[in-house]
Scaffold this active site. Sequence first.
Site, short mmCIF file in Angstrom:
data_model
loop_
_atom_site.label_atom_id
_atom_site.label_comp_id
_atom_site.label_asym_id
_atom_site.label_seq_id
_atom_site.Cartn_x
_atom_site.Cartn_y
_atom_site.Cartn_z
CB CYS A 115 -9.71 1.53 3.09
SG CYS A 115 -8.90 2.75 2.64
CB ILE A 327 0.07 5.31 -3.87
CG1 ILE A 327 1.47 5.99 -3.66
CG2 ILE A 327 -0.03 3.93 -2.92
CD1 ILE A 327 2.62 5.01 -3.89
#
Length: 418
Positions: A115, A327
Amino acid sequence: MDKFKIDGRCTLNGEVTISGAKNAALPILFATLLCDEEIHLSNVPRLKDVGTTLKLLEMLGATTKVNGNVTVLTGAVNNHVAPYELVKTMRASILALGPLAARFGAADVSLPGGCAIGARPVNLHVHGLELMGAKIAIEDGYIKARVDGRLKGAHILMDMVSVTGTENLMMAATLADGRTVIENAAREPEVVDLANFLNALGAKVQGAGTDTLTIDGVERLHGGSYSVQPDRIETGTFLVGAAVTGGKVTCRKTDPSLLEAVLVKLEEAGALIEKGADWITLDMTGRTLKPVTIKTAPYPAFPTDMQAQFTVLNAVAKGTGMVTETIFENRFMHVPELVRMGADIELQGNVAICRDTEQLKGAQVMATDLRASASLVLAGFVAEGSTIVDRIYHIDRGYEDIEHKLQGLGGCIERIKG
């Protein structure tokens, strides 16, 4: 590498069936390691990450079978090493840590990859397991956990809300001696789905969906059957697709209660929304798309996984909209690609200011992560001319059969094999 070719100025209309949620299916698959009996799972999406997870389970010694549904038997698991070769492609592999440590007393899990959207620290997982009695070392690129006997129930206060951290510790606690309390737990629907699955196997998890989980450890879990919940992010992506193209789309086999924050913002953007127990219809026909202000935060607030799609919505709406990402750092990598298509977006730290764009233009763009790639596909439908989206292996990680679903809605999209 495969790429998508998209012909723009098209409207999405029709019905689409929503797949099972990737972010629910992956932890549920890892949770099968807690049990030595056969488990049958339905509504598991056919995705690259699911395939990687099944391959990892098999490498650990499990038997898996896919024939529409997924059957997993982990009774013969004899290996506790999750190797770098697999873990590097998928961060969710960290979810093998808790189940392996709880059932076998040993787990070697490579530090995760897969990621590009910022740091997702593993210290929350490590600290929680240490409180439960595990001895953990990080060496040679691996998290190595050892347990003398069984894990012990503990009181765990998480420093920050972490979905995978909550899931890992909840799974581990199901086989611990005594009671574990996890405070500041993630409340996401995928956490609730995992808790429901564990309880279906005989676990004793209470409080899922709140910020305090209570888990009373049991001696063992038994086999069973379970259906994975629908994918709220896939649902939201198709609804935004209808909104930005001025169409009307009905999502079937979904759950409107899982994405209330998204539906509120779509209505604020001017969409007409109807919903039932397992369907949502968004109608943008003849309506003017208005910009919205969104701020991502843990559930039940606006989900970070819908941020990129709403950045596109704001880029093509009439007026100025703002998107604040709280986030993850580094989660605006789709913005330079949208700017290549003519979008007027200014980044100020963790805020994207999206100003009225007269018309997006087709361009060659590059997917940088899963949700960014979906946003570029949506932008391609709105743009004038053709758009090529490179590196779509990102989108294959999280969207099942996306080009065929979009074609069924009238989208002019084709996969070009690399």
